[in-house]
Structures are given as C-alpha cells and as structure tokens.
Motif scaffolding. Structure first.
Motif, short mmCIF file in Angstrom:
data_model
loop_
_atom_site.label_atom_id
_atom_site.label_comp_id
_atom_site.label_asym_id
_atom_site.label_seq_id
_atom_site.Cartn_x
_atom_site.Cartn_y
_atom_site.Cartn_z
N ALA A 1 0.85 -1.19 0.00
CA ALA A 1 0.00 0.00 0.00
C ALA A 1 0.88 1.24 0.00
CB ALA A 1 -0.91 0.00 1.22
N LEU A 2 0.53 2.19 -0.84
CA LEU A 2 1.31 3.43 -0.93
C LEU A 2 1.29 4.17 0.40
CD1 LEU A 2 2.88 5.45 -2.70
CD2 LEU A 2 0.69 6.48 -3.30
N LEU A 3 2.49 4.50 0.88
CA LEU A 3 2.63 5.18 2.18
C LEU A 3 2.87 6.67 1.99
CD1 LEU A 3 2.83 4.46 5.23
CD2 LEU A 3 5.30 4.20 4.89
N ILE A 4 3.86 6.99 1.19
CA ILE A 4 4.26 8.38 0.96
C ILE A 4 5.15 8.40 -0.28
CG2 ILE A 4 6.26 8.15 2.50
CD1 ILE A 4 5.89 11.06 3.33
N ALA A 5 5.16 9.52 -1.01
CA ALA A 5 5.97 9.60 -2.22
C ALA A 5 6.55 11.00 -2.36
CB ALA A 5 5.14 9.24 -3.45
N ILE A 6 7.63 11.10 -3.12
CA ILE A 6 8.30 12.39 -3.31
C ILE A 6 8.78 12.51 -4.75
CG2 ILE A 6 10.66 11.63 -2.74
CD1 ILE A 6 10.92 14.21 -1.05
N ARG A 7 8.87 13.74 -5.22
CA ARG A 7 9.46 14.02 -6.53
C ARG A 7 10.78 14.75 -6.29
NH1 ARG A 7 6.17 12.51 -10.39
NH2 ARG A 7 3.93 12.44 -10.02
N PRO A 8 11.71 14.71 -7.24
CA PRO A 8 13.06 15.23 -7.00
C PRO A 8 13.18 16.74 -6.91
CG PRO A 8 12.86 14.38 -9.23
CD PRO A 8 11.60 14.00 -8.53
N ASP A 9 12.07 17.47 -7.04
CA ASP A 9 12.17 18.92 -6.94
C ASP A 9 12.13 19.42 -5.49
OD1 ASP A 9 8.70 19.76 -7.77
OD2 ASP A 9 9.58 18.01 -6.79
N VAL A 10 11.91 18.48 -4.54
CA VAL A 10 11.95 18.84 -3.12
C VAL A 10 12.89 17.89 -2.40
CG1 VAL A 10 9.63 19.82 -3.08
CG2 VAL A 10 9.96 17.40 -2.58
N SER A 11 13.44 18.33 -1.28
CA SER A 11 14.42 17.51 -0.55
C SER A 11 13.79 16.75 0.61
CB SER A 11 15.55 18.38 -0.02
OG SER A 11 15.03 19.36 0.87
N GLU A 12 12.57 17.12 0.99
CA GLU A 12 11.95 16.44 2.11
C GLU A 12 10.43 16.54 1.99
OE1 GLU A 12 13.66 16.64 6.28
OE2 GLU A 12 11.77 17.73 6.60
N LYS A 13 9.76 15.45 2.40
CA LYS A 13 8.29 15.47 2.46
C LYS A 13 7.88 14.74 3.73
CE LYS A 13 4.10 14.38 -0.10
NZ LYS A 13 3.56 13.86 -1.39
N LYS A 14 6.95 15.36 4.45
CA LYS A 14 6.53 14.80 5.72
C LYS A 14 5.03 14.60 5.72
CE LYS A 14 6.78 15.66 10.72
NZ LYS A 14 7.29 16.58 11.78
N GLU A 15 4.60 13.42 6.18
CA GLU A 15 3.18 13.13 6.35
C GLU A 15 3.02 12.40 7.68
OE1 GLU A 15 1.83 12.74 1.62
OE2 GLU A 15 1.53 11.05 3.01
N GLY A 16 2.56 13.14 8.67
CA GLY A 16 2.42 12.56 10.00
C GLY A 16 3.78 12.14 10.56
N ARG A 17 3.89 10.87 10.95
CA ARG A 17 5.15 10.38 11.51
C ARG A 17 6.15 9.92 10.44
NH1 ARG A 17 4.86 5.91 13.88
NH2 ARG A 17 2.79 5.22 13.22
N PHE A 18 5.73 9.98 9.18
CA PHE A 18 6.56 9.48 8.08
C PHE A 18 7.18 10.63 7.29
CE2 PHE A 18 5.26 5.12 8.57
CZ PHE A 18 3.99 5.21 9.12
#
Lengths: 116, 111
Positions: free
Chosen positions: B45-62
């Motif tokens: 199941a998809l948890l979290i995803a990022i694209r290379p234009d940002v260095s960090e992505k936060k969703e809750g504890r992840f």
C-alpha cells in the motif's frame, strides 16, 4: 467502494500446467499492472494493460500473457509452469495511463501460486 | 541490474524510536519515488511519495528525505509503534513508466 480484488487467493499447480489469475480493478481505474513477488523479494513488473492492450512489459518470457476486458478487469495467464513460477502474483490498478496517473498503484492482496 | 537498492534487509527498533530505511537508485531519469508498506497476507500500500524537486516530504510520523546529487532517498518513521511492523519497499519510476521496487526491509518494532 471496493478496492482491487483478485481471485483465487491460493492455487496449487504442477509443473507443465497452465494457470489463469483474475483481477478486478478499483472502481474508476482503467489501467491494470501485474507484478510477481517471490518470497522475501520486492514485486517484479510483468506487464501493464490499458485500453485492452499490453502497454508495457517487463523481463518475463512469453509464457506469461494477459488480457484486459472492456470492463477493465484483467487476466494473467502462465503456460508451461515451472517450479520457479511459485510466487505471490499481485494485481495493481491505477488511473489514466499515458497521463502520468499510472504512478499511484493500488494493489490487491494477491494470488499465492505454488507449483509442485 | 538492480536499479533500486534498499538497506537494511531487516531492522529492529524499540517502541518510540526512529526507524530509518535507505535506498539508492541508478537511473537519473527517475522522477517519482514512492514508499510502500506491506503487511503479511496483503498487497503493498502506498505510504508516501516524493518528486526530485523537493528535498523532504513529511506526512504525520513518516518523512522522506531526498538527496538528488547522491541519488539516494530514505524513509524516517518517527515515534515508531508496534503497528508499524511490516515490510517496507522503496520504489522509483520515470513519468508514466513502470514502477521498480527495491527488495524490501522487514521492520519489527519492539513493544
């Protein structure tokens, strides 16, 4: 809203036999991808179907074939089964292949295939 | 050729601790980096995803940390809980191409 459903959940076959696995995508999704997950490994891409045609294919032999129906459901067929085909077969659905939407995959619980 | 390399294979963390899983990729054309969570008997199941234009992505504890120059990205789980015990897969893809998965990390959170 039902998610991705796969059938059967478990299957036992012998070498040389043929098997058909089935998948119904999440409501509203038009793209189906199939993955093979060996024990302790990550999912390996088999192929993807969109508009009833195979759109992409991974590094799997021609013994692996598929089909997509007008209602977007899909089948995976494996001929001449080998012991090494024993694995969890996962179906994933997504939206709008060709529009970037196929990134967001929703997986079913899989079919566990054992080849004896 | 393994395009996405994940480490460690297994990880044990105390409840309340920080779990860190690392991934490295080879193809600089990749532009989408998701993390999937899989429980026994279930599909990923998809948890979290990022694209290379940002260095960090936060969703809750992840949190995903992304280092484009090093071609590496990592998943941080803060305040890890026993319910987080699962197998985690990093993955990568180019626009509208197939998603390629790492081999997975089995995470166990001690109660």
């Amino acid at each position: 809203d039902a998610g991705v459903t796969q059938s059967p959940t478990h299957l036992i076959k012998t070498r040389g036999q043929q098997v058909t696995l089935r998948c119904s995508p999440k409501s509203g999704h038009d793209t189906v991808s199939w993955y093979q997950q060996a024990l302790g490994q990550g999912p390996q891409f088999i192929f993807q179907y969109y508009e009833e045609e195979e759109r992409q294919r991974g590094n799997f032999p021609d013994r692996f074939s598929g089909h997509q129906f007008p209602n977007y459901s899909s089948e995976l067929n494996v001929n001449a089964l080998l012991l090494g085909d024993s694995a969890l077969y996962l179906c994933a659905s997504s939206l709008e292949a060709g529009q970037g939407g196929s990134e967001k995959l929703f997986f079913g619980s899989g079919t566990q295939l054992s080849v004896l | 050729q393994q395009q996405v390399k994940q480490s460690p294979q297994s990880l044990i963390v105390q409840k309340g601790g920080i779990s860190i899983i690392n991934c490295a990729y080879e193809n600089t054309a990749f532009d989408y980096f998701p993390w999937y969570q899989q429980f026994p008997g279930k599909g990923p199941a998809l948890l979290i995803a990022i694209r290379p234009d940002v260095s960090e992505k936060k969703e809750g504890r992840f949190t995903i940390s992304f280092n484009k120059s090093a071609k590496q990205f990592s998943l941080h789980i803060m305040d890890s809980q026993p319910g987080d015990s699962a197998t985690y897969f990093c993955a990568a893809s180019r626009w509208d191409d197939k998603i390629i998965f790492g081999k997975g990390t089995r995470l166990h959170i001690l109660p």
